[in-house]
Write an enzyme that holds these catalytic residues in place. Structure first.
Site, PDB file in Angstrom:
ATOM      1  N   HIS A 199      -4.454   5.897  -1.822  1.00 43.91           N
ATOM      2  CA  HIS A 199      -5.173   5.715  -0.250  1.00 43.91           C
ATOM      3  C   HIS A 199      -4.484   6.236   0.582  1.00 43.91           C
ATOM      4  O   HIS A 199      -4.588   6.408   1.948  1.00 43.91           O
ATOM      5  CB  HIS A 199      -5.955   4.331  -0.074  1.00 43.91           C
ATOM      6  CG  HIS A 199      -7.092   4.432   0.498  1.00 43.91           C
ATOM      7  ND1 HIS A 199      -8.114   5.418   0.651  1.00 43.91           N
ATOM      8  CD2 HIS A 199      -7.825   3.479   1.250  1.00 43.91           C
ATOM      9  CE1 HIS A 199      -9.205   5.295   1.332  1.00 43.91           C
ATOM     10  NE2 HIS A 199      -8.764   3.895   1.816  1.00 43.91           N
ATOM     11  N   ASN A 202      -9.645   1.359   7.748  1.00 40.92           N
ATOM     12  CA  ASN A 202     -10.772   1.206   8.255  1.00 40.92           C
ATOM     13  C   ASN A 202     -11.156   1.181   9.851  1.00 40.92           C
ATOM     14  O   ASN A 202     -12.423   1.218  10.277  1.00 40.92           O
ATOM     15  CB  ASN A 202     -11.700   0.047   7.768  1.00 40.92           C
ATOM     16  CG  ASN A 202     -11.741   0.091   5.965  1.00 40.92           C
ATOM     17  OD1 ASN A 202     -11.536   1.217   5.729  1.00 40.92           O
ATOM     18  ND2 ASN A 202     -12.077  -0.864   5.548  1.00 40.92           N
ATOM     19  N   ASN A 229     -13.817   5.494   4.682  1.00 36.41           N
ATOM     20  CA  ASN A 229     -14.259   4.683   5.757  1.00 36.41           C
ATOM     21  C   ASN A 229     -12.973   5.068   7.079  1.00 36.41           C
ATOM     22  O   ASN A 229     -13.366   5.037   8.084  1.00 36.41           O
ATOM     23  CB  ASN A 229     -13.576   3.204   5.333  1.00 36.41           C
ATOM     24  CG  ASN A 229     -14.909   2.693   4.637  1.00 36.41           C
ATOM     25  OD1 ASN A 229     -16.014   3.014   4.858  1.00 36.41           O
ATOM     26  ND2 ASN A 229     -14.633   1.888   3.789  1.00 36.41           N
ATOM     27  N   TYR A 247       0.955  -1.329   0.098  1.00 36.76           N
ATOM     28  CA  TYR A 247      -0.051   0.012   0.042  1.00 36.76           C
ATOM     29  C   TYR A 247       0.673   1.464  -0.025  1.00 36.76           C
ATOM     30  O   TYR A 247       0.375   2.466  -0.213  1.00 36.76           O
ATOM     31  CB  TYR A 247      -0.833   0.144   1.183  1.00 36.76           C
ATOM     32  CG  TYR A 247      -1.864  -1.045   1.438  1.00 36.76           C
ATOM     33  CD1 TYR A 247      -3.005  -1.361   0.503  1.00 36.76           C
ATOM     34  CD2 TYR A 247      -1.761  -2.040   2.226  1.00 36.76           C
ATOM     35  CE1 TYR A 247      -3.738  -2.268   0.607  1.00 36.76           C
ATOM     36  CE2 TYR A 247      -2.671  -3.400   2.452  1.00 36.76           C
ATOM     37  CZ  TYR A 247      -3.594  -3.242   1.764  1.00 36.76           C
ATOM     38  OH  TYR A 247      -4.669  -4.224   1.648  1.00 36.76           O
ATOM     39  N   TYR A 264      -4.673  -0.078  10.064  1.00 37.79           N
ATOM     40  CA  TYR A 264      -5.461  -0.142   8.765  1.00 37.79           C
ATOM     41  C   TYR A 264      -6.549   1.220   8.641  1.00 37.79           C
ATOM     42  O   TYR A 264      -6.952   1.509   9.888  1.00 37.79           O
ATOM     43  CB  TYR A 264      -5.981  -1.439   8.412  1.00 37.79           C
ATOM     44  CG  TYR A 264      -4.849  -2.343   8.060  1.00 37.79           C
ATOM     45  CD1 TYR A 264      -4.159  -2.359   6.636  1.00 37.79           C
ATOM     46  CD2 TYR A 264      -4.587  -3.240   8.725  1.00 37.79           C
ATOM     47  CE1 TYR A 264      -3.306  -3.121   6.476  1.00 37.79           C
ATOM     48  CE2 TYR A 264      -3.536  -4.497   8.728  1.00 37.79           C
ATOM     49  CZ  TYR A 264      -2.907  -4.298   7.284  1.00 37.79           C
ATOM     50  OH  TYR A 264      -1.991  -4.998   7.117  1.00 37.79           O
TER      51      TYR A 264
END
Length: 185
Positions: free
Chosen positions: A20, A66, A112, A15, A64
């Protein structure tokens, strides 16, 4: 006075340079400028520096995206920082790439990470820096887009984009939300 900068993103090499993770990229860039080093702490990597007699903490949640709220709640409580003295840096698909908007409060707009923070803080009255990543994706392609890498044109512009975001963060640390909104929005 203590301040808290929260860069949102996902941990893990897969990631690292995705859209994001632009919140992580912004705070990483600022940490290098301020010669602040991240260390692994509870629920986040944390760094700090002094700026105009303010103790500025930077966190990158390790929970993370969320579940970012759990980390933010912990560090706000642990450091005894009012949520109004925190600034969350987050990617925004509703803004074109290169556009940055500071807001004193607001909705999660379907993000989120922001949903998790609002739930954990029981409030959406906290400042956030929305960093535009664009919206060049087909219907149903949001997840692949935000978890995808920046395109070559975006990468060429990334240093100036991160410079601008860093300038906004330092103005916020120095002058607060309203003055910085008036200066940069």
């Amino acid at each position: 006075m203590k301040l808290l900068l929260v860069g949102l993103g996902n941990i893990g090499l897969e990631y690292a340079y995705t859209r994001h993770n632009v919140g992580f990229l912004v705070v990483d860039y600022l940490a290098v400028q301020q010669k602040a080093r991240f260390q692994l702490g509870r629920l986040a990597s944390i760094a700090s520096f002094i700026f105009h007699q303010h103790q500025v903490y930077i966190i990158k949640p390790t929970t993370y995206m969320n579940d970012s709220g759990r980390s933010v709640r912990y560090w706000v409580d642990y450091l005894k920082i009012p949520i109004e003295q925190s600034l969350t840096i987050v990617d925004d698909v509703t803004l074109p790439f290169g556009t940055i908007r500071l807001r004193a409060k607001g909705s999660d707009a379907g993000h989120n990470g922001l949903k998790s923070i609002a739930r954990a803080l029981a409030s959406d009255h906290y400042p956030r820096l929305r960093v535009g990543i664009g919206s060049d994706f087909p219907k149903g392609g949001l997840s692949n887009f935000v978890l995808g890498n920046f395109n070559p044109e975006e990468l060429k512009a990334m240093d100036s984009y991160l410079d601008k975001a860093g300038e906004i963060l330092m103005a916020w640390c120095n002058r607060g939300t309203l003055h910085t909104m008036n200066q940069f929005n």
